[in-house]
Design a protein around this motif. Structure first.
Motif, mmCIF file in Angstrom:
data_model
loop_
_atom_site.group_PDB
_atom_site.id
_atom_site.type_symbol
_atom_site.label_atom_id
_atom_site.label_comp_id
_atom_site.label_asym_id
_atom_site.label_seq_id
_atom_site.Cartn_x
_atom_site.Cartn_y
_atom_site.Cartn_z
ATOM 1 N N SER A 13 0.825 -1.204 0.000
ATOM 2 C CA SER A 13 0.000 0.000 0.000
ATOM 3 C C SER A 13 0.861 1.257 0.000
ATOM 4 C CB SER A 13 -0.925 -0.011 1.211
ATOM 5 O OG SER A 13 -1.715 1.139 1.242
ATOM 6 N N ILE A 14 1.908 1.262 0.799
ATOM 7 C CA ILE A 14 2.826 2.405 0.855
ATOM 8 C C ILE A 14 3.513 2.594 -0.498
ATOM 9 C CG2 ILE A 14 5.004 3.210 1.859
ATOM 10 C CD1 ILE A 14 4.001 1.848 4.514
ATOM 11 N N ILE A 15 3.946 1.503 -1.101
ATOM 12 C CA ILE A 15 4.625 1.580 -2.397
ATOM 13 C C ILE A 15 3.692 2.138 -3.458
ATOM 14 C CG2 ILE A 15 5.629 0.172 -4.254
ATOM 15 C CD1 ILE A 15 6.762 -1.621 -1.915
ATOM 16 N N VAL A 16 2.454 1.667 -3.467
ATOM 17 C CA VAL A 16 1.488 2.150 -4.456
ATOM 18 C C VAL A 16 1.211 3.638 -4.249
ATOM 19 C CG1 VAL A 16 -0.921 1.968 -5.239
ATOM 20 C CG2 VAL A 16 0.455 -0.101 -4.895
ATOM 21 N N ARG A 17 1.061 4.051 -2.994
ATOM 22 C CA ARG A 17 0.832 5.483 -2.730
ATOM 23 C C ARG A 17 2.030 6.321 -3.140
ATOM 24 N NH1 ARG A 17 -1.211 3.783 2.308
ATOM 25 N NH2 ARG A 17 0.628 4.616 3.343
ATOM 26 N N ARG A 18 3.222 5.835 -2.857
ATOM 27 C CA ARG A 18 4.427 6.615 -3.141
ATOM 28 C C ARG A 18 4.750 6.684 -4.629
ATOM 29 N NH1 ARG A 18 10.586 5.886 -0.853
ATOM 30 N NH2 ARG A 18 11.401 7.642 -1.994
ATOM 31 N N PHE A 19 4.632 5.552 -5.322
ATOM 32 C CA PHE A 19 5.100 5.481 -6.701
ATOM 33 C C PHE A 19 3.985 5.470 -7.743
ATOM 34 C CE2 PHE A 19 8.613 3.610 -4.238
ATOM 35 C CZ PHE A 19 9.615 4.475 -4.603
ATOM 36 N N GLY A 20 2.760 5.304 -7.309
ATOM 37 C CA GLY A 20 1.638 5.368 -8.234
ATOM 38 C C GLY A 20 1.784 4.424 -9.412
ATOM 39 N N ARG A 47 8.854 -10.611 -3.433
ATOM 40 C CA ARG A 47 7.954 -11.265 -4.400
ATOM 41 C C ARG A 47 6.522 -11.281 -3.853
ATOM 42 N NH1 ARG A 47 10.403 -12.088 -8.872
ATOM 43 N NH2 ARG A 47 12.480 -12.954 -8.963
ATOM 44 N N GLU A 48 6.384 -11.450 -2.554
ATOM 45 C CA GLU A 48 5.058 -11.368 -1.944
ATOM 46 C C GLU A 48 4.508 -9.948 -2.058
ATOM 47 O OE1 GLU A 48 4.771 -13.108 2.014
ATOM 48 O OE2 GLU A 48 6.468 -14.405 1.523
ATOM 49 N N ILE A 49 5.366 -8.974 -1.818
ATOM 50 C CA ILE A 49 4.962 -7.572 -1.972
ATOM 51 C C ILE A 49 4.573 -7.304 -3.421
ATOM 52 C CG2 ILE A 49 5.776 -5.174 -1.874
ATOM 53 C CD1 ILE A 49 7.546 -6.099 0.548
ATOM 54 N N GLU A 50 5.330 -7.865 -4.356
ATOM 55 C CA GLU A 50 5.031 -7.696 -5.771
ATOM 56 C C GLU A 50 3.621 -8.194 -6.104
ATOM 57 O OE1 GLU A 50 7.404 -8.573 -9.869
ATOM 58 O OE2 GLU A 50 7.258 -10.257 -8.469
ATOM 59 N N LEU A 51 3.262 -9.358 -5.584
ATOM 60 C CA LEU A 51 1.918 -9.890 -5.829
ATOM 61 C C LEU A 51 0.842 -8.970 -5.257
ATOM 62 C CD1 LEU A 51 2.491 -13.692 -5.138
ATOM 63 C CD2 LEU A 51 2.149 -12.572 -7.355
ATOM 64 N N ALA A 52 1.094 -8.439 -4.069
ATOM 65 C CA ALA A 52 0.131 -7.528 -3.448
ATOM 66 C C ALA A 52 0.008 -6.229 -4.237
ATOM 67 C CB ALA A 52 0.534 -7.243 -1.998
ATOM 68 N N ALA A 55 -2.063 -6.913 -7.254
ATOM 69 C CA ALA A 55 -3.476 -7.028 -6.893
ATOM 70 C C ALA A 55 -4.098 -5.651 -6.674
ATOM 71 C CB ALA A 55 -3.625 -7.892 -5.643
ATOM 72 N N MET A 56 -3.345 -4.744 -6.089
ATOM 73 C CA MET A 56 -3.856 -3.405 -5.796
ATOM 74 C C MET A 56 -3.953 -2.532 -7.034
ATOM 75 S SD MET A 56 -1.858 -2.436 -2.328
ATOM 76 C CE MET A 56 -2.080 -3.380 -0.831
ATOM 77 N N THR A 57 -3.136 -2.842 -8.032
ATOM 78 C CA THR A 57 -3.079 -1.967 -9.206
ATOM 79 C C THR A 57 -3.678 -2.609 -10.450
ATOM 80 O OG1 THR A 57 -0.843 -2.756 -9.737
ATOM 81 C CG2 THR A 57 -1.021 -0.765 -8.356
#
Length: 66
Positions: A13-20, A47-52, A55-57
């Motif tokens: 979630s933090i990565i998606v918010r930061r990097f869009g 890799r787990e973070i990558e999957l998440a 899923a979010m994007t």
């Protein structure tokens, strides 16, 4: 939800918010860096973070790295 799964979801979630729109590319770059350093446990976590992040994007993104 396990503690690890919750942590992975929070990190994604933090990565998606930061990097869009380039979040997936940022994660892929980090995985590549960790693989080059031989950090297999860290690669597994990312890799787990990558999957998440996927899923979010919606699973596919385009864009350039920051």
């Amino acid at each position: 939800m396990t503690r690890r799964h919750k942590s992975v979801e929070e990190a994604a979630s933090i990565i998606v918010r930061r990097f869009g729109s380039t979040a997936q590319q940022q994660v892929a770059q980090r995985i590549q860096e960790l693989e080059q350093c031989g950090e297999e446990e860290a690669v597994q976590l990312w890799r787990e973070i990558e999957l998440a992040v996927k899923a979010m994007t919606g699973g596919s993104q385009s864009g350039q790295l920051h």
